[in-house]
Every structure is written in structure tokens, then in C-alpha cells.
Write a protein that holds these residues in place. Structure first.
Motif, PDB file in Angstrom:
ATOM      1  N   PHE A  21       0.889  -1.155   0.000  1.00  0.00           N
ATOM      2  CA  PHE A  21       0.000   0.000   0.000  1.00  0.00           C
ATOM      3  C   PHE A  21       0.934   1.213   0.000  1.00  0.00           C
ATOM      4  O   PHE A  21       1.541   1.506   1.035  1.00  0.00           O
ATOM      5  CB  PHE A  21      -0.902   0.002   1.243  1.00  0.00           C
ATOM      6  CG  PHE A  21      -1.835  -1.183   1.316  1.00  0.00           C
ATOM      7  CD1 PHE A  21      -2.931  -1.292   0.458  1.00  0.00           C
ATOM      8  CD2 PHE A  21      -1.618  -2.205   2.243  1.00  0.00           C
ATOM      9  CE1 PHE A  21      -3.796  -2.378   0.531  1.00  0.00           C
ATOM     10  CE2 PHE A  21      -2.474  -3.289   2.311  1.00  0.00           C
ATOM     11  CZ  PHE A  21      -3.567  -3.382   1.449  1.00  0.00           C
ATOM     12  N   GLY A  22       1.115   1.842  -1.110  1.00  0.00           N
ATOM     13  CA  GLY A  22       2.118   2.915  -1.213  1.00  0.00           C
ATOM     14  C   GLY A  22       3.495   2.326  -0.937  1.00  0.00           C
ATOM     15  O   GLY A  22       3.879   1.326  -1.543  1.00  0.00           O
ATOM     16  N   ASP A  23       4.210   2.931   0.034  1.00  0.00           N
ATOM     17  CA  ASP A  23       5.562   2.442   0.373  1.00  0.00           C
ATOM     18  C   ASP A  23       5.505   1.272   1.352  1.00  0.00           C
ATOM     19  O   ASP A  23       6.533   0.670   1.658  1.00  0.00           O
ATOM     20  CB  ASP A  23       6.384   3.554   1.070  1.00  0.00           C
ATOM     21  CG  ASP A  23       6.719   4.657   0.102  1.00  0.00           C
ATOM     22  OD1 ASP A  23       6.612   4.400  -1.108  1.00  0.00           O
ATOM     23  OD2 ASP A  23       7.062   5.762   0.566  1.00  0.00           O
ATOM     24  N   PHE A  24       4.321   1.001   1.884  1.00  0.00           N
ATOM     25  CA  PHE A  24       4.225   0.010   2.961  1.00  0.00           C
ATOM     26  C   PHE A  24       3.951  -1.386   2.412  1.00  0.00           C
ATOM     27  O   PHE A  24       3.059  -1.568   1.577  1.00  0.00           O
ATOM     28  CB  PHE A  24       3.099   0.434   3.917  1.00  0.00           C
ATOM     29  CG  PHE A  24       2.902  -0.508   5.057  1.00  0.00           C
ATOM     30  CD1 PHE A  24       3.797  -0.549   6.113  1.00  0.00           C
ATOM     31  CD2 PHE A  24       1.818  -1.386   5.063  1.00  0.00           C
ATOM     32  CE1 PHE A  24       3.625  -1.438   7.159  1.00  0.00           C
ATOM     33  CE2 PHE A  24       1.632  -2.275   6.114  1.00  0.00           C
ATOM     34  CZ  PHE A  24       2.537  -2.292   7.158  1.00  0.00           C
ATOM     35  N   ASP A  61      -8.742  -8.368  -3.164  1.00  0.00           N
ATOM     36  CA  ASP A  61      -7.576  -7.536  -3.493  1.00  0.00           C
ATOM     37  C   ASP A  61      -6.698  -8.318  -4.453  1.00  0.00           C
ATOM     38  O   ASP A  61      -6.700  -9.554  -4.430  1.00  0.00           O
ATOM     39  CB  ASP A  61      -6.750  -7.248  -2.226  1.00  0.00           C
ATOM     40  CG  ASP A  61      -7.208  -5.992  -1.525  1.00  0.00           C
ATOM     41  OD1 ASP A  61      -7.710  -5.083  -2.209  1.00  0.00           O
ATOM     42  OD2 ASP A  61      -7.067  -5.940  -0.285  1.00  0.00           O
ATOM     43  N   ARG A  62      -5.933  -7.576  -5.264  1.00  0.00           N
ATOM     44  CA  ARG A  62      -5.038  -8.243  -6.219  1.00  0.00           C
ATOM     45  C   ARG A  62      -3.620  -8.150  -5.689  1.00  0.00           C
ATOM     46  O   ARG A  62      -3.224  -7.086  -5.184  1.00  0.00           O
ATOM     47  CB  ARG A  62      -5.137  -7.515  -7.559  1.00  0.00           C
ATOM     48  CG  ARG A  62      -4.569  -8.292  -8.705  1.00  0.00           C
ATOM     49  CD  ARG A  62      -4.608  -7.489  -9.993  1.00  0.00           C
ATOM     50  NE  ARG A  62      -4.175  -8.324 -11.109  1.00  0.00           N
ATOM     51  CZ  ARG A  62      -2.924  -8.658 -11.326  1.00  0.00           C
ATOM     52  NH1 ARG A  62      -1.959  -8.239 -10.527  1.00  0.00           N
ATOM     53  NH2 ARG A  62      -2.610  -9.431 -12.360  1.00  0.00           N
ATOM     54  N   PRO A  63      -2.821  -9.234  -5.777  1.00  0.00           N
ATOM     55  CA  PRO A  63      -1.429  -9.131  -5.327  1.00  0.00           C
ATOM     56  C   PRO A  63      -0.681  -8.072  -6.139  1.00  0.00           C
ATOM     57  O   PRO A  63      -0.916  -7.939  -7.344  1.00  0.00           O
ATOM     58  CB  PRO A  63      -0.836 -10.523  -5.594  1.00  0.00           C
ATOM     59  CG  PRO A  63      -1.988 -11.431  -5.803  1.00  0.00           C
ATOM     60  CD  PRO A  63      -3.132 -10.592  -6.280  1.00  0.00           C
ATOM     61  N   THR A  64       0.210  -7.328  -5.487  1.00  0.00           N
ATOM     62  CA  THR A  64       1.065  -6.381  -6.203  1.00  0.00           C
ATOM     63  C   THR A  64       2.081  -7.173  -7.025  1.00  0.00           C
ATOM     64  O   THR A  64       2.445  -6.784  -8.128  1.00  0.00           O
ATOM     65  CB  THR A  64       1.805  -5.477  -5.177  1.00  0.00           C
ATOM     66  OG1 THR A  64       0.879  -5.029  -4.200  1.00  0.00           O
ATOM     67  CG2 THR A  64       2.461  -4.292  -5.856  1.00  0.00           C
TER      68      THR A  64
END
Ligand SMILES: Nc1ncnc2c1ncn2[C@@H]1O[C@H](COP(=O)(O)OP(=O)(O)OP(=O)(O)O)[C@@H](O)[C@H]1O
Length: 391
Positions: A21-24, A61-64
């Protein structure tokens, strides 16, 4: 035979699954094979990434990065309603104005199953989850917490999914009922033969129900094993402490073959030889090569070395500590004074001050010495009863 003992093929596979999620990074490069028909529980403290992982499994949710496959088919872009999986939420997400029967029949109605067949199947599923037939017409909001739980599970079973996901379904239920439902869920798993993936922060819950447990910490899956493996052979201090209260001793030695000394507890300790530690060679990584097509090929993996550990932690569970009498043979002993004792029902726990430390000792009530507070005692444990983990 459980799915763990049998050579069943993986039904669900996770390869390098990551979610940011962003940088996290909430879930960090998880590889996992879930075997067909097993009851796998993912446990971890709050914020460790359990829900994020489950949301990816369920398609919310989709994996990054990475892949989730079911029976070899990539699920990454398959929406939740097209997956042969079903999620039982913590909130249960029942239709409040509908009856128990209507809630359970919902998936069958969507599939166009006839009214008579829907009712037959709903009553059958109510039997499976132990709801009386008389509840068929009852408004679901008039059911107790445990009954609603059963309705939610029966509705999930009505979808006839290949895999059922459970997101902390028992967290809002009182302790006594939770104990009953844990056993019922385990029975249900056996009766249906389906693959269950269960998320909870309660290791106690995981221990009762699961074939295997995966322990998460800060987005990583730090250990996957049977309840026995997680309890008796935790890979590190985090897992050992997650399993329950423990006594931890930092010990070190000057060189292999010499005596182990306590770092924070004075004395010399007998220690079972620690396993060799596998580490990456500190040599600089080899530069990426270029393939024939001009693309960069990944660098070869760094070589591994095995090193002998001369500093480890000994984790001794309170139930492996005992009071030692004069002349009794024991590998390790410490002098102390009992300053408190607590009844844990069938067991008694003692807090013993040994110098600056407090040692926990837990005995079955039948072996507990009476009125121990303020007594000077010797506590001891055998080397084989200490879990040796990386310092
Ligand atoms: N949509 C989001 N946007 C930003 N951060 C998120 C989002 N969802 C989760 N996180 C963060 O990811 C981390 C993991 O959250 P997650 O809900 O998966 O943990 P958990 O182990 O299920 O915790 P709990 O047991 O408290 O439910 C947390 O730090 C959380 O704040």
C-alpha cells in the motif's frame, strides 16, 4: 489420515505473493502450498498481514506481485464471484431481514435451483451445522451469536466451494461457546472433506482445529508446520513466545566444545548442540548477466554457508521447569524464592525470583506443592527440554 500425512496435491499455491500500500509492504513474498482437504490456519499478531493475505486469496484484493493459483489456474484476475471459493466473514454478513432458510438458500437461488430442492438442501445443511429444522423459518436476527455463525457456515457450504476461507469467525463469541464451535468446525471439516483456510490471532484456536498452522509476522510467513511442530520446534523466539509464556535464557560460549555461559543469568548451562545456521555468503552479488535477446537475466543465487553458532537463546516452557530436590539429577538448576503462585485450574503457575530474573514454573495441580510463596526452591530443567533458537 489427515491431509498433512497424505501425499495429496496442493489445491492452492502462492508464489512470491506480495501486497504493498504505497511504500508500505503489508504482505511480503509469501510462498505456500495448501494441500487439498487440509485445515490450514494463518495466525499472527494484529497488523501482521493476515487479512490482507486472505483478501487476496478471496479475490477482494489483487497481489502487487506474485501468483495465486487454484488447481493450477492463475486466480489473480478472477473476480471473487467467479472463484470456486467462499469467505465466511468475521461480521458474518447475513441478510438481516431474511429467515435462516432464506439466508442458506441464497447461493442456490442465484444458481436457479428449484424452490423444493433449495429447501431440501438448506435443511440438509442445517443438519450438518447442527441447527434444528424448526429454525428454517426463524428470522436470522433473532438467532444467538453461535446460531448466526452456523447459518453463515451453512450458507458458505451451499456454494459448494472447493476452498472455504474463514476470517476470524469466532472472535466475537464468548469463551465457552467458542470452545464448542472450534470442535464443531473441526468436525465439520472432517465431515465435508473440504479445504479450510482460517485466519485468527488466537494460537489456541489454531492449535485445536488445524492440520497445519502458518505463523505471520510483519507480512512474512515465518513458520508453517503442524501444531506439534509449531509448539515443540518454533523457528525463533517470536514463534516460541507467540505459542505461550516462556522462559528465555541468552547463552554463549567462546568456541565449539567449550562451556555455555548465561549472558543475563549467572551460571554454566548444559545445552543441546544448536543446529548449524545457514547464511548467505557475504561475498558481493554477481552482476546480472545479459541474455541472448539483450534482456537482463536475474543474478545467480548467492552461495550459502553453514556456520556454528556460539550464541543462542534457550526457550524453556514453564511446564518443562520443575522444582528439584537435593540430589535429584537435572541438567540445569537455579536457586530462587517463590514470590507468587496462580491457579490455572488443572495447573498451578509459580513465579520464582532467581537473582534479577523471574522464572515461570507450571505444574499439574496434583504435583503442586502447597503454600509455596516465600519458600526457597531450586528450579531446574533438562537440556533436551529447552528449545534452542537463534540469538
Ligand atoms: N487498504 C490499506 N491501506 C493501507 N494500509 C493497509 C490497508 N490494509 C491493510 N493495511 C495495513 O497493512 C497491515 C496489515 O494489515 P492486516 O489487516 O492485513 O493485518 P491483520 O494481521 O489482519 O491484523 P488484525 O489481526 O488486527 O486484523 C497493517 O499495518 C494495516 O494498517
Amino acid at each position: 489420515m489427515s491431509a498433512v500425512d497424505s501425499p495429496t496435491k496442493p489445491i492452492l499455491q502462492l508464489v512470491g505473493v506480495r501486497k504493498t500500500f504505497g511504500d508500505f509492504t503489508a504482505v511480503d513474498r509469501i510462498d505456500l502450498d495448501v494441500r487439498e482437504g487440509e485445515f490450514l490456519t494463518i495466525v499472527g499478531p494484529s497488523g501482521s498481514g493476515k487479512t490482507t493475505l486472505l483478501r487476496m486469496l478471496a479475490g477482494l484484493d489483487r497481489p502487487t506481485e506474485g501468483w495465486i493459483t487454484l488447481n493450477g489456474e492463475n486466480l489473480n484476475d478472477v473476480p471473487p464471484n467467479r472463484r470456486p471459493t467462499c469467505l465466511v466473514f468475521q461480521s458474518l454478513a447475513l441478510f438481516p431481514h431474511k429467515s435462516v432458510g432464506e439466508n442458506i438458500e441464497f447461493p442456490l437461488k442465484v444458481k436457479g435451483v428449484s424452490r423444493a430442492e433449495r429447501k431440501r438442501r438448506a435443511l440438509e445443511l442445517m443438519g450438518v451445522v447442527r441447527l434444528p429444522e424448526a429454525y428454517y423459518g426463524k428470522n436470522v436476527m433473532k438467532c444467538s451469536g453461535g446460531e448466526k455463525q452456523r447459518v453463515a457456515i451453512a450458507r458458505a457450504l451451499a456454494y459448494d466451494p472447493a476452498v472455504l476461507f474463514f476470517d476470524e469467525p469466532l472472535s466475537a463469541i464468548d469463551y465457552k461457546l467458542k470452545k464448542v464451535l472450534e470442535k464443531e468446525l473441526k468436525d465439520l471439516h472432517k465431515e465435508t472433506g473440504k479445504t479450510f483456510i482460517y485466519i485468527t490471532h488466537s494460537l489456541e484456536e489454531a492449535m485445536v482445529m488445524s492440520d497445519r498452522i502458518g505463523v505471520m509476522r510483519a507480512g512474512r510467513l515465518v513458520q508453517v508446520g503442524t501444531p506439534e511442530q509449531i509448539y515443540a520446534h518454533p523457528v525463533d523466539r517470536f514463534v516460541s513466545e507467540f505459542v505461550g509464556e516462556v522462559n528465555v535464557f541468552n547463552v554463549e560460549r567462546d568456541a565449539p566444545g567449550t562451556a555455555w555461559h548465561g549472558v543475563d543469568t549467572p551460571g554454566t548451562f548444559k545445552v543441546t548442540e544448536p543446529p548449524l545456521l545457514e547464511v548467505e555468503d557475504p561475498a558481493p552479488p554477481v552482476a546480472a548477466a545479459t541474455t541472448g535477446e539483450g534482456e537482463e537475466a536475474p543474478p545467480p543465487p548467492k552461495p550459502k554457508r553453514m556456520i556454528v553458532q556460539n550464541a543462542v537463546q534457550l526457550v524453556v516452557r514453564p511446564e518443562y521447569m520443575r522444582f528439584v530436590t537435593e540430589g535429584e539429577r537435572v541438567d540445569n538448576r537455579l536457586q530462587g524464592t517463590v514470590y507468587n503462585e496462580y491457579s490455572l485450574g488443572s495447573r498451578v503457575q509459580y513465579q520464582v525470583r532467581c537473582g534479577k530474573r523471574v522464572i515461570l514454573v507450571e505444574l499439574p495441580r496434583s504435583k503442586a506443592p502447597p503454600a509455596s510463596v516465600d519458600r526457597t526452591v531450586t528450579v531446574g530443567w533438562d537440556a533436551a527440554d529447552a528449545i534452542v533458537v537463534r540469538a
